[in-house]
Enzyme design. Structure first.
Site, mmCIF file in Angstrom:
data_model
loop_
_atom_site.group_PDB
_atom_site.id
_atom_site.type_symbol
_atom_site.label_atom_id
_atom_site.label_comp_id
_atom_site.label_asym_id
_atom_site.label_seq_id
_atom_site.Cartn_x
_atom_site.Cartn_y
_atom_site.Cartn_z
ATOM 1 N N LEU A 64 -1.862 -10.234 -9.138
ATOM 2 C CA LEU A 64 -2.370 -10.505 -7.908
ATOM 3 C C LEU A 64 -1.965 -11.077 -6.848
ATOM 4 C CD1 LEU A 64 -4.751 -11.102 -5.485
ATOM 5 C CD2 LEU A 64 -6.031 -9.690 -7.317
ATOM 6 N N LEU A 100 0.323 -14.549 -7.361
ATOM 7 C CA LEU A 100 -0.143 -15.404 -6.778
ATOM 8 C C LEU A 100 -1.064 -15.961 -8.576
ATOM 9 C CD1 LEU A 100 -3.156 -15.572 -3.542
ATOM 10 C CD2 LEU A 100 -0.692 -16.363 -4.420
ATOM 11 N N THR A 101 -1.215 -14.883 -9.691
ATOM 12 C CA THR A 101 -2.031 -15.342 -10.328
ATOM 13 C C THR A 101 -1.594 -13.360 -11.791
ATOM 14 O OG1 THR A 101 -4.267 -13.936 -10.590
ATOM 15 C CG2 THR A 101 -3.935 -16.547 -9.902
ATOM 16 N N GLN A 102 -1.790 -13.941 -12.587
ATOM 17 C CA GLN A 102 -1.308 -12.706 -13.384
ATOM 18 C C GLN A 102 -2.184 -12.665 -14.369
ATOM 19 O OE1 GLN A 102 1.664 -13.936 -16.264
ATOM 20 N NE2 GLN A 102 1.444 -11.893 -17.352
ATOM 21 N N GLY A 103 -3.687 -12.000 -14.510
ATOM 22 C CA GLY A 103 -5.094 -11.648 -14.841
ATOM 23 C C GLY A 103 -4.259 -11.067 -16.602
ATOM 24 N N ALA A 104 -5.961 -10.932 -16.864
ATOM 25 C CA ALA A 104 -5.806 -9.936 -18.399
ATOM 26 C C ALA A 104 -4.756 -8.765 -18.343
ATOM 27 C CB ALA A 104 -6.482 -9.685 -19.022
ATOM 28 N N GLU A 105 -4.597 -7.831 -16.935
ATOM 29 C CA GLU A 105 -4.639 -6.464 -16.724
ATOM 30 C C GLU A 105 -4.139 -6.588 -15.304
ATOM 31 O OE1 GLU A 105 -5.979 -3.798 -18.343
ATOM 32 O OE2 GLU A 105 -6.838 -4.821 -20.032
ATOM 33 N N ASP A 144 -17.718 -10.093 -15.345
ATOM 34 C CA ASP A 144 -17.172 -11.317 -16.302
ATOM 35 C C ASP A 144 -17.396 -12.825 -15.438
ATOM 36 O OD1 ASP A 144 -14.840 -12.099 -17.144
ATOM 37 O OD2 ASP A 144 -13.096 -11.658 -15.804
ATOM 38 N N LYS A 192 -3.962 -5.962 -6.126
ATOM 39 C CA LYS A 192 -4.065 -6.287 -7.073
ATOM 40 C C LYS A 192 -3.201 -4.855 -7.471
ATOM 41 C CE LYS A 192 -7.423 -7.946 -9.173
ATOM 42 N NZ LYS A 192 -9.122 -7.816 -10.220
HETATM 43 N N1 LIG Z 1 -9.589 -11.202 -2.148
HETATM 44 C C1 LIG Z 1 -8.680 -11.907 -2.435
HETATM 45 N N2 LIG Z 1 -8.804 -12.822 -1.567
HETATM 46 C C2 LIG Z 1 -7.556 -14.188 -2.108
HETATM 47 N N3 LIG Z 1 -7.531 -14.477 -3.207
HETATM 48 C C3 LIG Z 1 -7.669 -13.660 -3.819
HETATM 49 C C4 LIG Z 1 -8.746 -12.513 -3.763
HETATM 50 N N4 LIG Z 1 -9.583 -11.633 -5.193
HETATM 51 C C5 LIG Z 1 -8.330 -12.518 -5.746
HETATM 52 N N5 LIG Z 1 -7.499 -13.323 -5.844
HETATM 53 C C6 LIG Z 1 -7.225 -15.396 -6.247
HETATM 54 O O1 LIG Z 1 -6.395 -13.784 -7.618
HETATM 55 C C7 LIG Z 1 -7.162 -14.446 -8.944
HETATM 56 C C8 LIG Z 1 -7.474 -13.782 -9.323
HETATM 57 O O2 LIG Z 1 -7.874 -12.593 -9.210
HETATM 58 P P1 LIG Z 1 -8.878 -11.875 -9.970
HETATM 59 O O3 LIG Z 1 -8.896 -12.890 -10.820
HETATM 60 O O4 LIG Z 1 -9.299 -10.145 -8.935
HETATM 61 O O5 LIG Z 1 -7.616 -11.029 -10.920
HETATM 62 P P2 LIG Z 1 -7.598 -11.068 -12.565
HETATM 63 O O6 LIG Z 1 -8.059 -12.090 -12.893
HETATM 64 O O7 LIG Z 1 -5.850 -10.166 -12.728
HETATM 65 O O8 LIG Z 1 -8.847 -9.643 -12.449
HETATM 66 P P3 LIG Z 1 -8.903 -8.805 -13.816
HETATM 67 O O9 LIG Z 1 -9.626 -9.678 -14.705
HETATM 68 O O10 LIG Z 1 -9.120 -7.543 -13.005
HETATM 69 O O11 LIG Z 1 -7.497 -8.236 -14.485
HETATM 70 C C9 LIG Z 1 -8.224 -15.090 -8.083
HETATM 71 O O12 LIG Z 1 -8.579 -16.576 -8.894
HETATM 72 C C10 LIG Z 1 -8.305 -16.030 -6.485
HETATM 73 O O13 LIG Z 1 -7.867 -17.266 -6.535
#
Ligand SMILES: Nc1ncnc2c1ncn2[C@@H]1O[C@H](COP(=O)(O)OP(=O)(O)OP(=O)(O)O)[C@@H](O)[C@H]1O
Length: 283
Positions: free
Chosen positions: A31, A23-28, A170, A46
């Site tokens: 997801l 779904l997404t690729q965050g900083a760390e 954050d 995650k």
């Molecule tokens: N429990 C959940 N159920 C459904 N969607 C979620 C859930 N947790 C996260 N998401 C989706 O995934 C996206 C990224 O999640 P999250 O912000 O926790 O990850 P990240 O930014 O990769 O984390 P980090 O900043 O620790 O690297 C969220 O914006 C949301 O759209």
């Protein structure tokens, strides 16, 4: 441009059917949407992959600490009745991945069925920017009231988090989700087609820490206010509603709000001391 290829998943997610959906690729972390036990039970996964540019021992330690710390925060908050995703499983010694052996750490959470607040506000603001002039005074007031009520619920949710002794570290509207109710009547009733219904759920506790200090709490509020101000200009004038919701949430809120008003908040990362405290078992 070449298509992004995420790192190989650790076991057992490298062999599940259907495969997890990125779904997404965050900083760390990355997801994914996957399932827990049965394909009918959706779950959020995650994954913190290993970082090839970091020293392997340091990389393993940091990755492990971050995932355990996030899981501990979530478990504590669920116990305290704060609205966050429940932890379903985790493994800080994930096997597989690109390298033989260490494949990163992962955390599986309850799936929250609903949008992130950023998307809700962006869609609402985009519609209003184009069409607000077509609304009569009563409709306009009704639309503003919906967003005000959402901000108030966000303030209340943040107050609940602080009351439980945790600061987020954050806070943006991307780290707030709305759990859709069984029947969402708002989207159909509003000319915008955007629903603001649903329970506010806080997510992403990768930088959270334990603190009851007004200063740390005020930083959370300040960061969120700034995020709303810069990304949702039409909602910003309603910030007082968020403050109101926060004020009503717990007794300590008054002194935090005073701290926020009195002093400009220093925007520094959490101190090493605070981060260390977070790795201690929660009481
Ligand atoms: N429990 C959940 N159920 C459904 N969607 C979620 C859930 N947790 C996260 N998401 C989706 O995934 C996206 C990224 O999640 P999250 O912000 O926790 O990850 P990240 O930014 O990769 O984390 P980090 O900043 O620790 O690297 C969220 O914006 C949301 O759209």
């Amino acid at each position: 441009m070449a298509e992004y290829k995420p790192p190989a998943l650790p076991a057992p997610f490298n062999s599940t059917n259907p495969a997890p959906e990125l779904l997404t690729q965050g900083a760390e972390g990355h997801l994914y949407k996957t399932f827990s036990l049965d394909p009918s039970i959706p779950a959020a996964l995650k994954v913190r992959p290993s970082k090839p540019y970091r020293h392997p021992i340091l990389d393993r330690r940091l990755t492990r600490q971050r995932i355990i710390q996030e899981a501990r925060c979530l478990a504590k908050l669920v116990r305290e009745g704060v609205s966050v995703p429940a932890v379903l499983a985790l493994d800080w010694e994930g096997q597989g991945g690109d390298e033989a052996g260490w494949g990163g750490a992962w955390l599986m959470m309850e799936w929250i069925d609903g949008p992130v607040v950023r998307v809700v506000l962006e869609q609402w603001e985009a519609w209003m920017k184009k069409n607000a002039s077509s609304l009569d005074a009563a409709q306009l007031e009704q639309e503003n009231a919906r967003v005000k009520a959402l901000l108030r619920r966000i303030g209340k949710a943040l107050g609940g988090l602080h009351k439980a002794g945790v600061v987020h570290g954050d806070l943006t509207t991307s780290n707030l989700m709305l759990r859709l109710p069984a029947e969402d009547t708002e989207a159909k009733a509003s000319p915008t087609g955007v629903s603001t219904q649903g329970e506010v759920v806080l997510i992403d506790f990768g930088l959270a820490s334990q603190s009851v200090q007004d200063e740390d709490r005020a930083v959370d509020l300040y960061v969120l206010e700034r995020a709303i101000g810069s990304t949702h200009p039409r909602s910003e004038p309603f910030m007082e509603e968020l403050v109101h919701g926060y004020r009503e949430s717990h007794r300590g809120a008054i002194s935090t709000l005073k701290r926020l008003e009195d002093n400009p908040v220093p925007l520094s990362p959490p101190s090493p001391m605070t981060m260390t405290e977070c790795f201690l078992p929660y009481g």
